[in-house]
Write a protein that holds these residues in place. Sequence first.
Motif, PDB file in Angstrom:
ATOM      1  N   ASP A  64       0.762  -1.223   0.126  1.00 31.87           N
ATOM      2  CA  ASP A  64      -0.108   0.075   0.194  1.00 31.87           C
ATOM      3  C   ASP A  64       0.817   1.254   0.105  1.00 31.87           C
ATOM      4  OD1 ASP A  64      -2.302  -1.292  -0.045  1.00 31.87           O
ATOM      5  OD2 ASP A  64      -2.532  -1.604   2.289  1.00 31.87           O
ATOM      6  N   GLY A  65       1.993   1.168  -0.531  1.00 32.25           N
ATOM      7  CA  GLY A  65       2.807   2.393  -0.691  1.00 32.25           C
ATOM      8  C   GLY A  65       3.882   2.568   0.446  1.00 32.25           C
ATOM      9  N   TRP A  66       3.722   1.797   1.510  1.00 31.01           N
ATOM     10  CA  TRP A  66       4.347   2.023   2.730  1.00 31.01           C
ATOM     11  C   TRP A  66       5.949   1.432   2.633  1.00 31.01           C
ATOM     12  CZ3 TRP A  66       3.100   4.906   6.784  1.00 31.01           C
ATOM     13  CH2 TRP A  66       1.867   5.240   6.918  1.00 31.01           C
ATOM     14  N   VAL A  67       6.824   2.448   2.808  1.00 27.67           N
ATOM     15  CA  VAL A  67       8.372   2.141   2.727  1.00 27.67           C
ATOM     16  C   VAL A  67       9.107   2.224   3.949  1.00 27.67           C
ATOM     17  CG1 VAL A  67      10.362   2.772   1.510  1.00 27.67           C
ATOM     18  CG2 VAL A  67       8.133   2.871   0.389  1.00 27.67           C
ATOM     19  N   PRO A  68       9.755   1.020   4.359  1.00 25.58           N
ATOM     20  CA  PRO A  68      10.511   1.275   5.646  1.00 25.58           C
ATOM     21  C   PRO A  68      11.662   2.655   5.714  1.00 25.58           C
ATOM     22  CG  PRO A  68      11.422  -0.416   4.649  1.00 25.58           C
ATOM     23  CD  PRO A  68      10.356  -0.077   3.705  1.00 25.58           C
ATOM     24  N   LEU A  69      11.887   3.404   6.863  1.00 27.58           N
ATOM     25  CA  LEU A  69      12.595   4.254   6.633  1.00 27.58           C
ATOM     26  C   LEU A  69      14.149   3.961   6.819  1.00 27.58           C
ATOM     27  CD1 LEU A  69      11.008   6.669   9.451  1.00 27.58           C
ATOM     28  CD2 LEU A  69      10.424   6.308   6.885  1.00 27.58           C
ATOM     29  N   ASN A 131       9.875   2.293  11.710  1.00 27.87           N
ATOM     30  CA  ASN A 131       8.909   3.079  11.201  1.00 27.87           C
ATOM     31  C   ASN A 131       8.762   3.109   9.577  1.00 27.87           C
ATOM     32  OD1 ASN A 131       7.331   4.448  13.477  1.00 27.87           O
ATOM     33  ND2 ASN A 131       9.465   4.691  13.976  1.00 27.87           N
ATOM     34  N   ARG A 132       7.739   3.354   9.048  1.00 32.95           N
ATOM     35  CA  ARG A 132       7.511   3.512   7.580  1.00 32.95           C
ATOM     36  C   ARG A 132       6.923   4.796   7.309  1.00 32.95           C
ATOM     37  NH1 ARG A 132       3.657  -1.021   6.508  1.00 32.95           N
ATOM     38  NH2 ARG A 132       2.678  -0.077   8.306  1.00 32.95           N
TER      39      ARG A 132
END
Length: 136
Positions: A64-69, A131-132
Amino acid sequence: MTTGTPAEPWELKTPPGSSAYTMHRDDTVDPPILVCQVGSTKLTYQARAIDDLHAWLKTQTENDGWVPLGAADEQKPAPAGSVEAWGRSEDNPVGGWYGLRKGYRGRFGMYLPPLLEELGLAELTHDPRNNRMRAL
């Protein structure tokens, strides 16, 4: 919201909310830079990182577009597929590091995401770890 000038910097917190720092844009240099003040440490990044990171996040469709920092110091490897890895990749629009100060070029994934959130360009998770973020 502040203006992000030296006189009125953005007052930000790391994604877990554990540390406060300021950031401002310096347009007196060419190309413009972002100055990140973390305690007595000053980090600098290319100002175009704001638009470039936002554009890249918009292309991320998995999860869903979430990327890890994936925040990491310059001397440590960045987790693959993370914001940190992209911020130092030869495949990004600047062909490498957005960080400008040798020895302090890392932590892109720690300090840039809260700025994008402040500017209304992205949303972040605010957990103690891992976090993402994703584009808005």
